[in-house]
Design a protein around this motif. Structure first.
Motif, PDB file in Angstrom:
ATOM      1  N   ALA A 134      -4.376   9.393   2.313  1.00  0.00           N
ATOM      2  CA  ALA A 134      -5.618   8.895   1.726  1.00  0.00           C
ATOM      3  C   ALA A 134      -5.432   7.462   1.233  1.00  0.00           C
ATOM      4  O   ALA A 134      -6.307   6.605   1.431  1.00  0.00           O
ATOM      5  N   ALA A 135      -4.288   7.198   0.591  1.00  0.00           N
ATOM      6  CA  ALA A 135      -4.017   5.847   0.091  1.00  0.00           C
ATOM      7  C   ALA A 135      -3.986   4.840   1.231  1.00  0.00           C
ATOM      8  O   ALA A 135      -4.442   3.695   1.080  1.00  0.00           O
ATOM      9  N   ARG A 136      -3.488   5.251   2.379  1.00  0.00           N
ATOM     10  CA  ARG A 136      -3.433   4.366   3.544  1.00  0.00           C
ATOM     11  C   ARG A 136      -4.842   3.909   3.943  1.00  0.00           C
ATOM     12  O   ARG A 136      -5.041   2.769   4.376  1.00  0.00           O
ATOM     13  N   LEU A 137      -5.819   4.796   3.748  1.00  0.00           N
ATOM     14  CA  LEU A 137      -7.207   4.461   4.085  1.00  0.00           C
ATOM     15  C   LEU A 137      -7.903   3.657   2.989  1.00  0.00           C
ATOM     16  O   LEU A 137      -9.016   3.169   3.205  1.00  0.00           O
ATOM     17  N   GLY A 138      -7.273   3.581   1.811  1.00  0.00           N
ATOM     18  CA  GLY A 138      -7.947   2.984   0.665  1.00  0.00           C
ATOM     19  C   GLY A 138      -8.725   4.018  -0.131  1.00  0.00           C
ATOM     20  O   GLY A 138      -9.430   3.669  -1.082  1.00  0.00           O
ATOM     21  N   ALA A 139      -8.606   5.294   0.257  1.00  0.00           N
ATOM     22  CA  ALA A 139      -9.275   6.377  -0.464  1.00  0.00           C
ATOM     23  C   ALA A 139      -8.389   6.843  -1.621  1.00  0.00           C
ATOM     24  O   ALA A 139      -7.255   6.400  -1.786  1.00  0.00           O
ATOM     25  N   ASN A 179       0.869  -1.172   0.000  1.00  0.00           N
ATOM     26  CA  ASN A 179       0.000   0.000   0.000  1.00  0.00           C
ATOM     27  C   ASN A 179       0.909   1.225   0.000  1.00  0.00           C
ATOM     28  O   ASN A 179       1.665   1.435   0.942  1.00  0.00           O
ATOM     29  N   PRO A 180       0.892   2.057  -1.071  1.00  0.00           N
ATOM     30  CA  PRO A 180       1.779   3.224  -1.115  1.00  0.00           C
ATOM     31  C   PRO A 180       1.649   4.142   0.090  1.00  0.00           C
ATOM     32  O   PRO A 180       2.580   4.887   0.403  1.00  0.00           O
ATOM     33  N   GLY A 181       0.497   4.089   0.774  1.00  0.00           N
ATOM     34  CA  GLY A 181       0.336   4.892   1.979  1.00  0.00           C
ATOM     35  C   GLY A 181       1.280   4.493   3.092  1.00  0.00           C
ATOM     36  O   GLY A 181       1.459   5.233   4.059  1.00  0.00           O
ATOM     37  N   ARG A 182       1.911   3.322   2.945  1.00  0.00           N
ATOM     38  CA  ARG A 182       2.871   2.839   3.941  1.00  0.00           C
ATOM     39  C   ARG A 182       4.318   3.086   3.508  1.00  0.00           C
ATOM     40  O   ARG A 182       5.250   2.502   4.062  1.00  0.00           O
ATOM     41  N   LEU A 183       4.519   3.936   2.520  1.00  0.00           N
ATOM     42  CA  LEU A 183       5.861   4.191   2.002  1.00  0.00           C
ATOM     43  C   LEU A 183       6.861   4.482   3.113  1.00  0.00           C
ATOM     44  O   LEU A 183       7.920   3.849   3.197  1.00  0.00           O
ATOM     45  N   PRO A 199      -7.594   8.494  15.897  1.00  0.00           N
ATOM     46  CA  PRO A 199      -6.723   7.367  15.489  1.00  0.00           C
ATOM     47  C   PRO A 199      -7.016   6.925  14.057  1.00  0.00           C
ATOM     48  O   PRO A 199      -8.163   6.929  13.613  1.00  0.00           O
ATOM     49  N   ALA A 200      -5.966   6.538  13.362  1.00  0.00           N
ATOM     50  CA  ALA A 200      -6.125   6.044  11.992  1.00  0.00           C
ATOM     51  C   ALA A 200      -6.489   4.561  12.021  1.00  0.00           C
ATOM     52  O   ALA A 200      -5.962   3.806  12.840  1.00  0.00           O
ATOM     53  N   PRO A 201      -7.386   4.118  11.152  1.00  0.00           N
ATOM     54  CA  PRO A 201      -7.662   2.693  11.042  1.00  0.00           C
ATOM     55  C   PRO A 201      -6.457   1.964  10.470  1.00  0.00           C
ATOM     56  O   PRO A 201      -5.546   2.596   9.918  1.00  0.00           O
ATOM     57  N   PRO A 202      -6.415   0.640  10.567  1.00  0.00           N
ATOM     58  CA  PRO A 202      -5.298  -0.114   9.975  1.00  0.00           C
ATOM     59  C   PRO A 202      -5.207   0.155   8.473  1.00  0.00           C
ATOM     60  O   PRO A 202      -6.219   0.436   7.817  1.00  0.00           O
ATOM     61  N   PRO A 203      -3.999   0.098   7.898  1.00  0.00           N
ATOM     62  CA  PRO A 203      -3.857   0.318   6.452  1.00  0.00           C
ATOM     63  C   PRO A 203      -4.759  -0.619   5.659  1.00  0.00           C
ATOM     64  O   PRO A 203      -4.853  -1.818   5.959  1.00  0.00           O
ATOM     65  N   ALA A 204      -5.425  -0.075   4.660  1.00  0.00           N
ATOM     66  CA  ALA A 204      -6.357  -0.868   3.853  1.00  0.00           C
ATOM     67  C   ALA A 204      -5.600  -1.703   2.825  1.00  0.00           C
ATOM     68  O   ALA A 204      -4.499  -1.351   2.399  1.00  0.00           O
ATOM     69  N   LYS A 205      -6.208  -2.814   2.433  1.00  0.00           N
ATOM     70  CA  LYS A 205      -5.667  -3.583   1.321  1.00  0.00           C
ATOM     71  C   LYS A 205      -6.089  -2.914   0.020  1.00  0.00           C
ATOM     72  O   LYS A 205      -7.240  -2.540  -0.150  1.00  0.00           O
ATOM     73  N   ARG A 206      -5.136  -2.766  -0.888  1.00  0.00           N
ATOM     74  CA  ARG A 206      -5.404  -2.061  -2.136  1.00  0.00           C
ATOM     75  C   ARG A 206      -5.157  -2.984  -3.330  1.00  0.00           C
ATOM     76  O   ARG A 206      -4.201  -3.760  -3.333  1.00  0.00           O
ATOM     77  N   ALA A 214      -3.915  10.309   8.095  1.00  0.00           N
ATOM     78  CA  ALA A 214      -4.932   9.315   7.740  1.00  0.00           C
ATOM     79  C   ALA A 214      -6.056   9.312   8.773  1.00  0.00           C
ATOM     80  O   ALA A 214      -7.237   9.172   8.430  1.00  0.00           O
ATOM     81  N   GLY A 215      -5.701   9.515  10.039  1.00  0.00           N
ATOM     82  CA  GLY A 215      -6.720   9.617  11.086  1.00  0.00           C
ATOM     83  C   GLY A 215      -7.605  10.835  10.897  1.00  0.00           C
ATOM     84  O   GLY A 215      -8.831  10.767  11.082  1.00  0.00           O
ATOM     85  N   TRP A 216      -7.002  11.968  10.502  1.00  0.00           N
ATOM     86  CA  TRP A 216      -7.792  13.177  10.260  1.00  0.00           C
ATOM     87  C   TRP A 216      -8.793  12.944   9.131  1.00  0.00           C
ATOM     88  O   TRP A 216      -9.969  13.311   9.246  1.00  0.00           O
ATOM     89  N   LEU A 217      -8.313  12.343   8.038  1.00  0.00           N
ATOM     90  CA  LEU A 217      -9.190  12.120   6.883  1.00  0.00           C
ATOM     91  C   LEU A 217     -10.302  11.131   7.215  1.00  0.00           C
ATOM     92  O   LEU A 217     -11.447  11.299   6.777  1.00  0.00           O
TER      93      LEU A 217
END
Length: 535
Positions: free
Chosen positions: A83-88, A6-10, A158-165, A52-55
């Protein structure tokens, strides 16, 4: 970069690798104004998770769109990763655009969340547009704004766990420069912009790749898709320092670059032109640069020559890339001091934009009327086949189809010549073309022969001689009529030049001149030689 699920985890992945890179900013991030101007990779990972938590608190979830409209800064990229971390799917939009243009883009996007600033909302209201009405929820990152939730109210969520993309689903929606109207919105997937574009650059290629001791600087529009690909590839190679310049004003940029002298520099063609005076000083801030990179547009010869002369390196290299937002880089070419030594020649070298990226890009030229291939050496409409092609145009599907026609070949809308060696020489945008000549080549010749010309734009129209628009530092005060006549004596007949100052030209967020707007201003709505159907 295959390990990046997930690019949000770069930055999480890079922190786990103990990356030593420090990010240095020319001013604090708009989303973290009190956190200074230097970040470790681990701190960037933490800030991405916080964002990611804010979004998420604002209502963004998997598959939904997050529009980000704000002034230029690197946090466009960080919010895209959040956003990518959330799957958005983030859609960065430059606040440089007019409010009615932004409104059109937001209407096409239908975002769940709009992240913006009080000034952007106010500018919209003054233009009669309520930008907050296009999203379910609007977040103001700076001051209290009617119709918007303050970012301060979302901090700490808090941010949810990174989404699978899915690698082939939209990751980001980027907008084109908008030189011919409202910018187009181009979705790119993890496959196209991370695996194929950033992944290619993240290899340790000779000359191109950064080294552990490098300081890599960028001064571009960070709302552009190039910023995401650049961030991913540069941080993956782990140089000592990465610097982001958000304000290209020469005096402000010089102070920052002197504190953080780059060894690799990438910026916009228009910014290189603005910084040319900085390159001419004996103690130039570019004295350590070994590699210059320019994308977005071809460069004028004097500018390339000036920067190659500004560094104390024995063999500096200029990498000129050509491509589009829809495709990423299509060709590249290396320029050296020797290649740029000839000055004032009738056919300058910088419009030869190089060869297709090996194993990844193919080019061909076709007749714009019959769509049949033309022989090498003959001008034609340039078609490209690339593995980095985007997924379409948001809200303009028919326009996308008209340029691809359901095939694997992409219509770039540029007229060019495929040379005998397989390289590409640009002639003009199809909409700007003039019969039996090239606006782009004449612009290069004039710029190369007249040192007081900062930029030249040649506008063609049926039934009249091409109109040269000359940009000087002080407008008409710098015009030398005798030198002008001598410089254009061997060019096709031109109309009398119009002289303007830099600030008078309409430009896009990436510094390109809005030729269509300039035509309306100076040519009274005169028509084009080209059809304009592939803009």
């Amino acid at each position: 970069m295959k390990t990046l699920d997930n690019p949000g985890r770069l930055f999480d992945v890079l922190a786990q690798r103990n990356s030593p890179t420090t990010l240095c900013l020319s001013r604090p991030l708009d989303i973290a104004p009190d956190s200074g101007t230097a970040y470790s990779v681990r701190q960037l990972a933490e800030l991405t998770e916080q964002a990611a938590g804010w979004l998420a608190a604002a209502g963004a979830g998997p598959g939904e769109r997050v529009a980000v409209v704000k002034p230029n800064h690197w946090d466009f990229v960080l919010l895209t990763l959040a956003a990518a971390r959330l799957g958005a799917v983030a859609a960065p939009i430059s606040a440089h655009l007019a409010p009615d243009t932004v409104a059109t883009m937001l209407k096409r996007l239908e975002p769940a969340v709009l992240v913006t600033t009080a000034d952007v909302v106010r500018s919209g209201a003054e233009a009669g547009v309520d930008l907050t009405s296009f999203a379910r929820r609007t977040v103001s990152i700076d001051r209290p704004t009617p119709g918007a939730v303050p970012l301060a109210d979302l901090r700490g969520h808090p941010a949810p766990p990174p989404a699978k993309r899915d690698d082939d689903q939209p990751l980001v929606i980027i907008h084109t420069s908008g030189t011919t109207g409202v910018p187009k919105l181009v979705p790119h997937s993890t496959t196209t912009i991370i695996r194929r574009l950033a992944g290619f650059e993240a290899h340790r290629w000779p000359v191109l790749a950064s080294r552990p001791e490098d300081s890599v600087a960028s001064a571009i529009s960070f709302a552009h898709g190039r910023a995401l690909a650049w961030t991913a590839s540069v941080f993956w190679l782990a140089p000592r320092e990465v610097t982001a310049v958000c304000d290209p004003t020469p005096e402000r940029a010089e102070a920052f670059l002197r504190a953080h002298p780059p060894t690799i520099l990438e910026t916009l063609p228009s910014t290189y032109v603005r910084w040319q005076s900085l390159a001419s000083t004996p103690d130039s801030v570019f004295s350590r640069v070994r590699l210059y990179i320019s994308t977005f547009d071809a460069m004028h010869p004097p500018t390339v020559r000036a920067f190659l002369a500004a560094t104390r390196r024995k063999r500096p290299v200029w990498l000129q890339g050509w491509g589009q937002s829809e495709t990423g880089p299509l060709t590249f070419r290396f320029l050296t001091r020797a290649a740029m030594a000839r000055q004032g020649q009738r056919h300058p070298t910088t419009r030869d934009v190089g060869w297709p990226v090996p194993t990844r890009t193919r080019l061909r030229a076709i007749d714009p009327v019959t769509f049949r291939p033309v022989p090498r050496g003959t001008p034609g409409l340039i078609m490209a086949r690339t593995k980095g092609l985007g997924l379409g145009y948001v809200g303009e599907e028919e326009r996308w189809w008209a340029k691809s026609r359901g095939t694997s070949w992409w219509n770039t809308g540029d007229i060019g010549v495929i040379t005998r060696s397989g390289g590409l020489r640009l002639v003009d945008r199809e909409v700007d073309t003039i019969p039996e000549s090239s606006c782009l080549e004449m612009e290069d010749v004039i710029d190369d022969r007249l040192p007081w010309v900062l930029e030249c734009i040649v506008l063609g129209a049926p039934g009249r001689s091409p109109l040269p628009v000359i940009v000087t530092a002080n407008g008409t005060a710098d015009m030398d009529a005798a030198a002008w006549r001598s410089a254009v004596a061997d060019l096709p007949p031109l109309a009398e030049p119009i002289v303007m100052a830099w600030e008078e030209l309409p430009r896009t967020a990436t510094g390109k001149v809005r030729r269509h707007q300039l035509r309306e201003l100076l040519l009274d709505g005169a028509g084009h030689h080209g059809t304009g159907q592939w803009t």
